[in-house]
Design a protein around this motif. Structure first.
Motif, mmCIF file in Angstrom:
data_model
loop_
_atom_site.group_PDB
_atom_site.id
_atom_site.type_symbol
_atom_site.label_atom_id
_atom_site.label_comp_id
_atom_site.label_asym_id
_atom_site.label_seq_id
_atom_site.Cartn_x
_atom_site.Cartn_y
_atom_site.Cartn_z
ATOM 1 N N PRO A 11 2.972 1.044 -0.172
ATOM 2 C CA PRO A 11 3.491 1.757 -1.344
ATOM 3 C C PRO A 11 2.925 1.137 -2.623
ATOM 4 C CG PRO A 11 5.279 1.061 0.110
ATOM 5 C CD PRO A 11 4.022 0.426 0.616
ATOM 6 N N ALA A 12 2.677 1.972 -3.600
ATOM 7 C CA ALA A 12 2.140 1.478 -4.868
ATOM 8 C C ALA A 12 2.710 2.303 -6.006
ATOM 9 C CB ALA A 12 0.616 1.554 -4.878
ATOM 10 N N GLU A 13 3.087 1.632 -7.065
ATOM 11 C CA GLU A 13 3.574 2.325 -8.253
ATOM 12 C C GLU A 13 2.398 2.864 -9.048
ATOM 13 O OE1 GLU A 13 6.366 0.228 -10.680
ATOM 14 O OE2 GLU A 13 7.299 -0.718 -8.953
ATOM 15 N N ILE A 14 2.640 3.988 -9.706
ATOM 16 C CA ILE A 14 1.606 4.545 -10.570
ATOM 17 C C ILE A 14 1.601 3.744 -11.863
ATOM 18 C CG2 ILE A 14 0.904 6.575 -11.893
ATOM 19 C CD1 ILE A 14 1.930 8.277 -9.603
ATOM 20 N N PRO A 15 0.450 3.178 -12.229
ATOM 21 C CA PRO A 15 0.388 2.347 -13.428
ATOM 22 C C PRO A 15 0.488 3.181 -14.699
ATOM 23 C CG PRO A 15 -1.794 2.612 -12.496
ATOM 24 C CD PRO A 15 -0.836 3.269 -11.553
ATOM 25 N N ASP A 16 0.955 2.540 -15.770
ATOM 26 C CA ASP A 16 1.084 3.241 -17.047
ATOM 27 C C ASP A 16 -0.101 2.982 -17.976
ATOM 28 O OD1 ASP A 16 1.631 0.612 -17.623
ATOM 29 O OD2 ASP A 16 3.506 1.016 -18.687
ATOM 30 N N ARG A 17 -1.074 2.197 -17.515
ATOM 31 C CA ARG A 17 -2.294 1.939 -18.287
ATOM 32 C C ARG A 17 -3.355 1.397 -17.327
ATOM 33 N NH1 ARG A 17 1.000 -2.329 -18.732
ATOM 34 N NH2 ARG A 17 0.003 -4.366 -18.793
ATOM 35 N N PRO A 18 -4.615 1.554 -17.642
ATOM 36 C CA PRO A 18 -5.679 1.158 -16.701
ATOM 37 C C PRO A 18 -5.651 -0.325 -16.343
ATOM 38 C CG PRO A 18 -6.609 2.352 -18.571
ATOM 39 C CD PRO A 18 -5.145 2.189 -18.835
ATOM 40 N N ASP A 19 -5.300 -1.186 -17.288
ATOM 41 C CA ASP A 19 -5.320 -2.618 -17.005
ATOM 42 C C ASP A 19 -4.060 -3.105 -16.287
ATOM 43 O OD1 ASP A 19 -3.546 -2.455 -19.114
ATOM 44 O OD2 ASP A 19 -4.562 -3.937 -20.349
ATOM 45 N N ALA A 20 -3.177 -2.182 -15.909
ATOM 46 C CA ALA A 20 -1.964 -2.551 -15.175
ATOM 47 C C ALA A 20 -2.174 -2.514 -13.667
ATOM 48 C CB ALA A 20 -0.810 -1.628 -15.560
ATOM 49 N N THR A 21 -3.387 -2.249 -13.233
ATOM 50 C CA THR A 21 -3.695 -2.213 -11.803
ATOM 51 C C THR A 21 -5.019 -2.925 -11.578
ATOM 52 O OG1 THR A 21 -3.822 -0.779 -9.862
ATOM 53 C CG2 THR A 21 -4.901 0.009 -11.864
ATOM 54 N N VAL A 22 -5.296 -3.202 -10.338
ATOM 55 C CA VAL A 22 -6.515 -3.916 -9.976
ATOM 56 C C VAL A 22 -7.368 -3.019 -9.094
ATOM 57 C CG1 VAL A 22 -7.450 -5.908 -8.732
ATOM 58 C CG2 VAL A 22 -5.364 -6.159 -10.094
ATOM 59 N N LEU A 23 -8.609 -2.867 -9.466
ATOM 60 C CA LEU A 23 -9.560 -2.182 -8.598
ATOM 61 C C LEU A 23 -9.893 -3.110 -7.433
ATOM 62 C CD1 LEU A 23 -11.999 -0.588 -11.174
ATOM 63 C CD2 LEU A 23 -10.784 0.644 -9.380
ATOM 64 N N ASP A 24 -9.792 -2.593 -6.228
ATOM 65 C CA ASP A 24 -10.107 -3.377 -5.040
ATOM 66 C C ASP A 24 -11.480 -2.989 -4.518
ATOM 67 O OD1 ASP A 24 -7.629 -4.725 -4.894
ATOM 68 O OD2 ASP A 24 -6.729 -3.084 -3.764
#
Length: 150
Positions: A11-24
């Motif tokens: 499960p993953a939350e939808i981020p509210d900005r691009p820098d709030a997630t990590v590209l794997d």
């Protein structure tokens, strides 16, 4: 690389900005072969940094992988992060291209941002890392120029 940090299958939350997630990234099982991978993103959205109104685009991302592939769920979540992000068309398109270049260090990468018109003017933004490797089939991105109702 530790695959336990990957978002794939979790499960993953939808981020509210691009820098709030990590590209794997994951290892390329065919790193000894030149080939092209394409991601088509027909429902990309961001916000105008001035008015806050939504902007819509069809993105086409082509790359010739070297040692790494982008993990597609992480790419999807990263792109979702732009939905509440205020940036001009050029800023979004080039930022995405540079983030993928930095993560993957591919042989070649290009991104086409085909933005839908607002105020009567469509804006298309294109960025690439250089010339594609010799011998790789690079198809047209398949997006016609904007014609309105004509």
């Amino acid at each position: 690389m530790d695959p336990t940090h990957l978002k794939l299958g979790k499960p993953a939350e939808i981020p509210d900005r691009p820098d709030a997630t990590v590209l794997d990234r994951v290892p390329n099982p065919h790193a000894d072969t030149l080939y092209l991978t394409r991601f088509a993103v027909p429902e990309f959205t961001s916000l105008c940094p001035v008015t806050g109104q939504p902007d819509f685009a069809h993105l086409v991302i082509d790359y010739v992988p070297a040692e790494w592939l982008v993990e597609s769920k992480s790419l999807k979540l990263y792109l979702f992060g732009f939905r509440n992000h205020g940036a001009f068309h050029e800023g979004c398109t080039v930022e995405i291209g540079k983030a993928l270049r930095d993560l993957l260090q591919p042989h070649w990468l290009r991104i086409g941002g085909y933005w839908y018109p607002r105020g009567g003017i469509p804006i298309d933004v294109f960025w690439q890392t250089g010339e594609p490797p010799t011998g790789v089939w690079v198809p047209d991105q398949g997006m016609p120029g904007y014609r309105g109702r004509g």
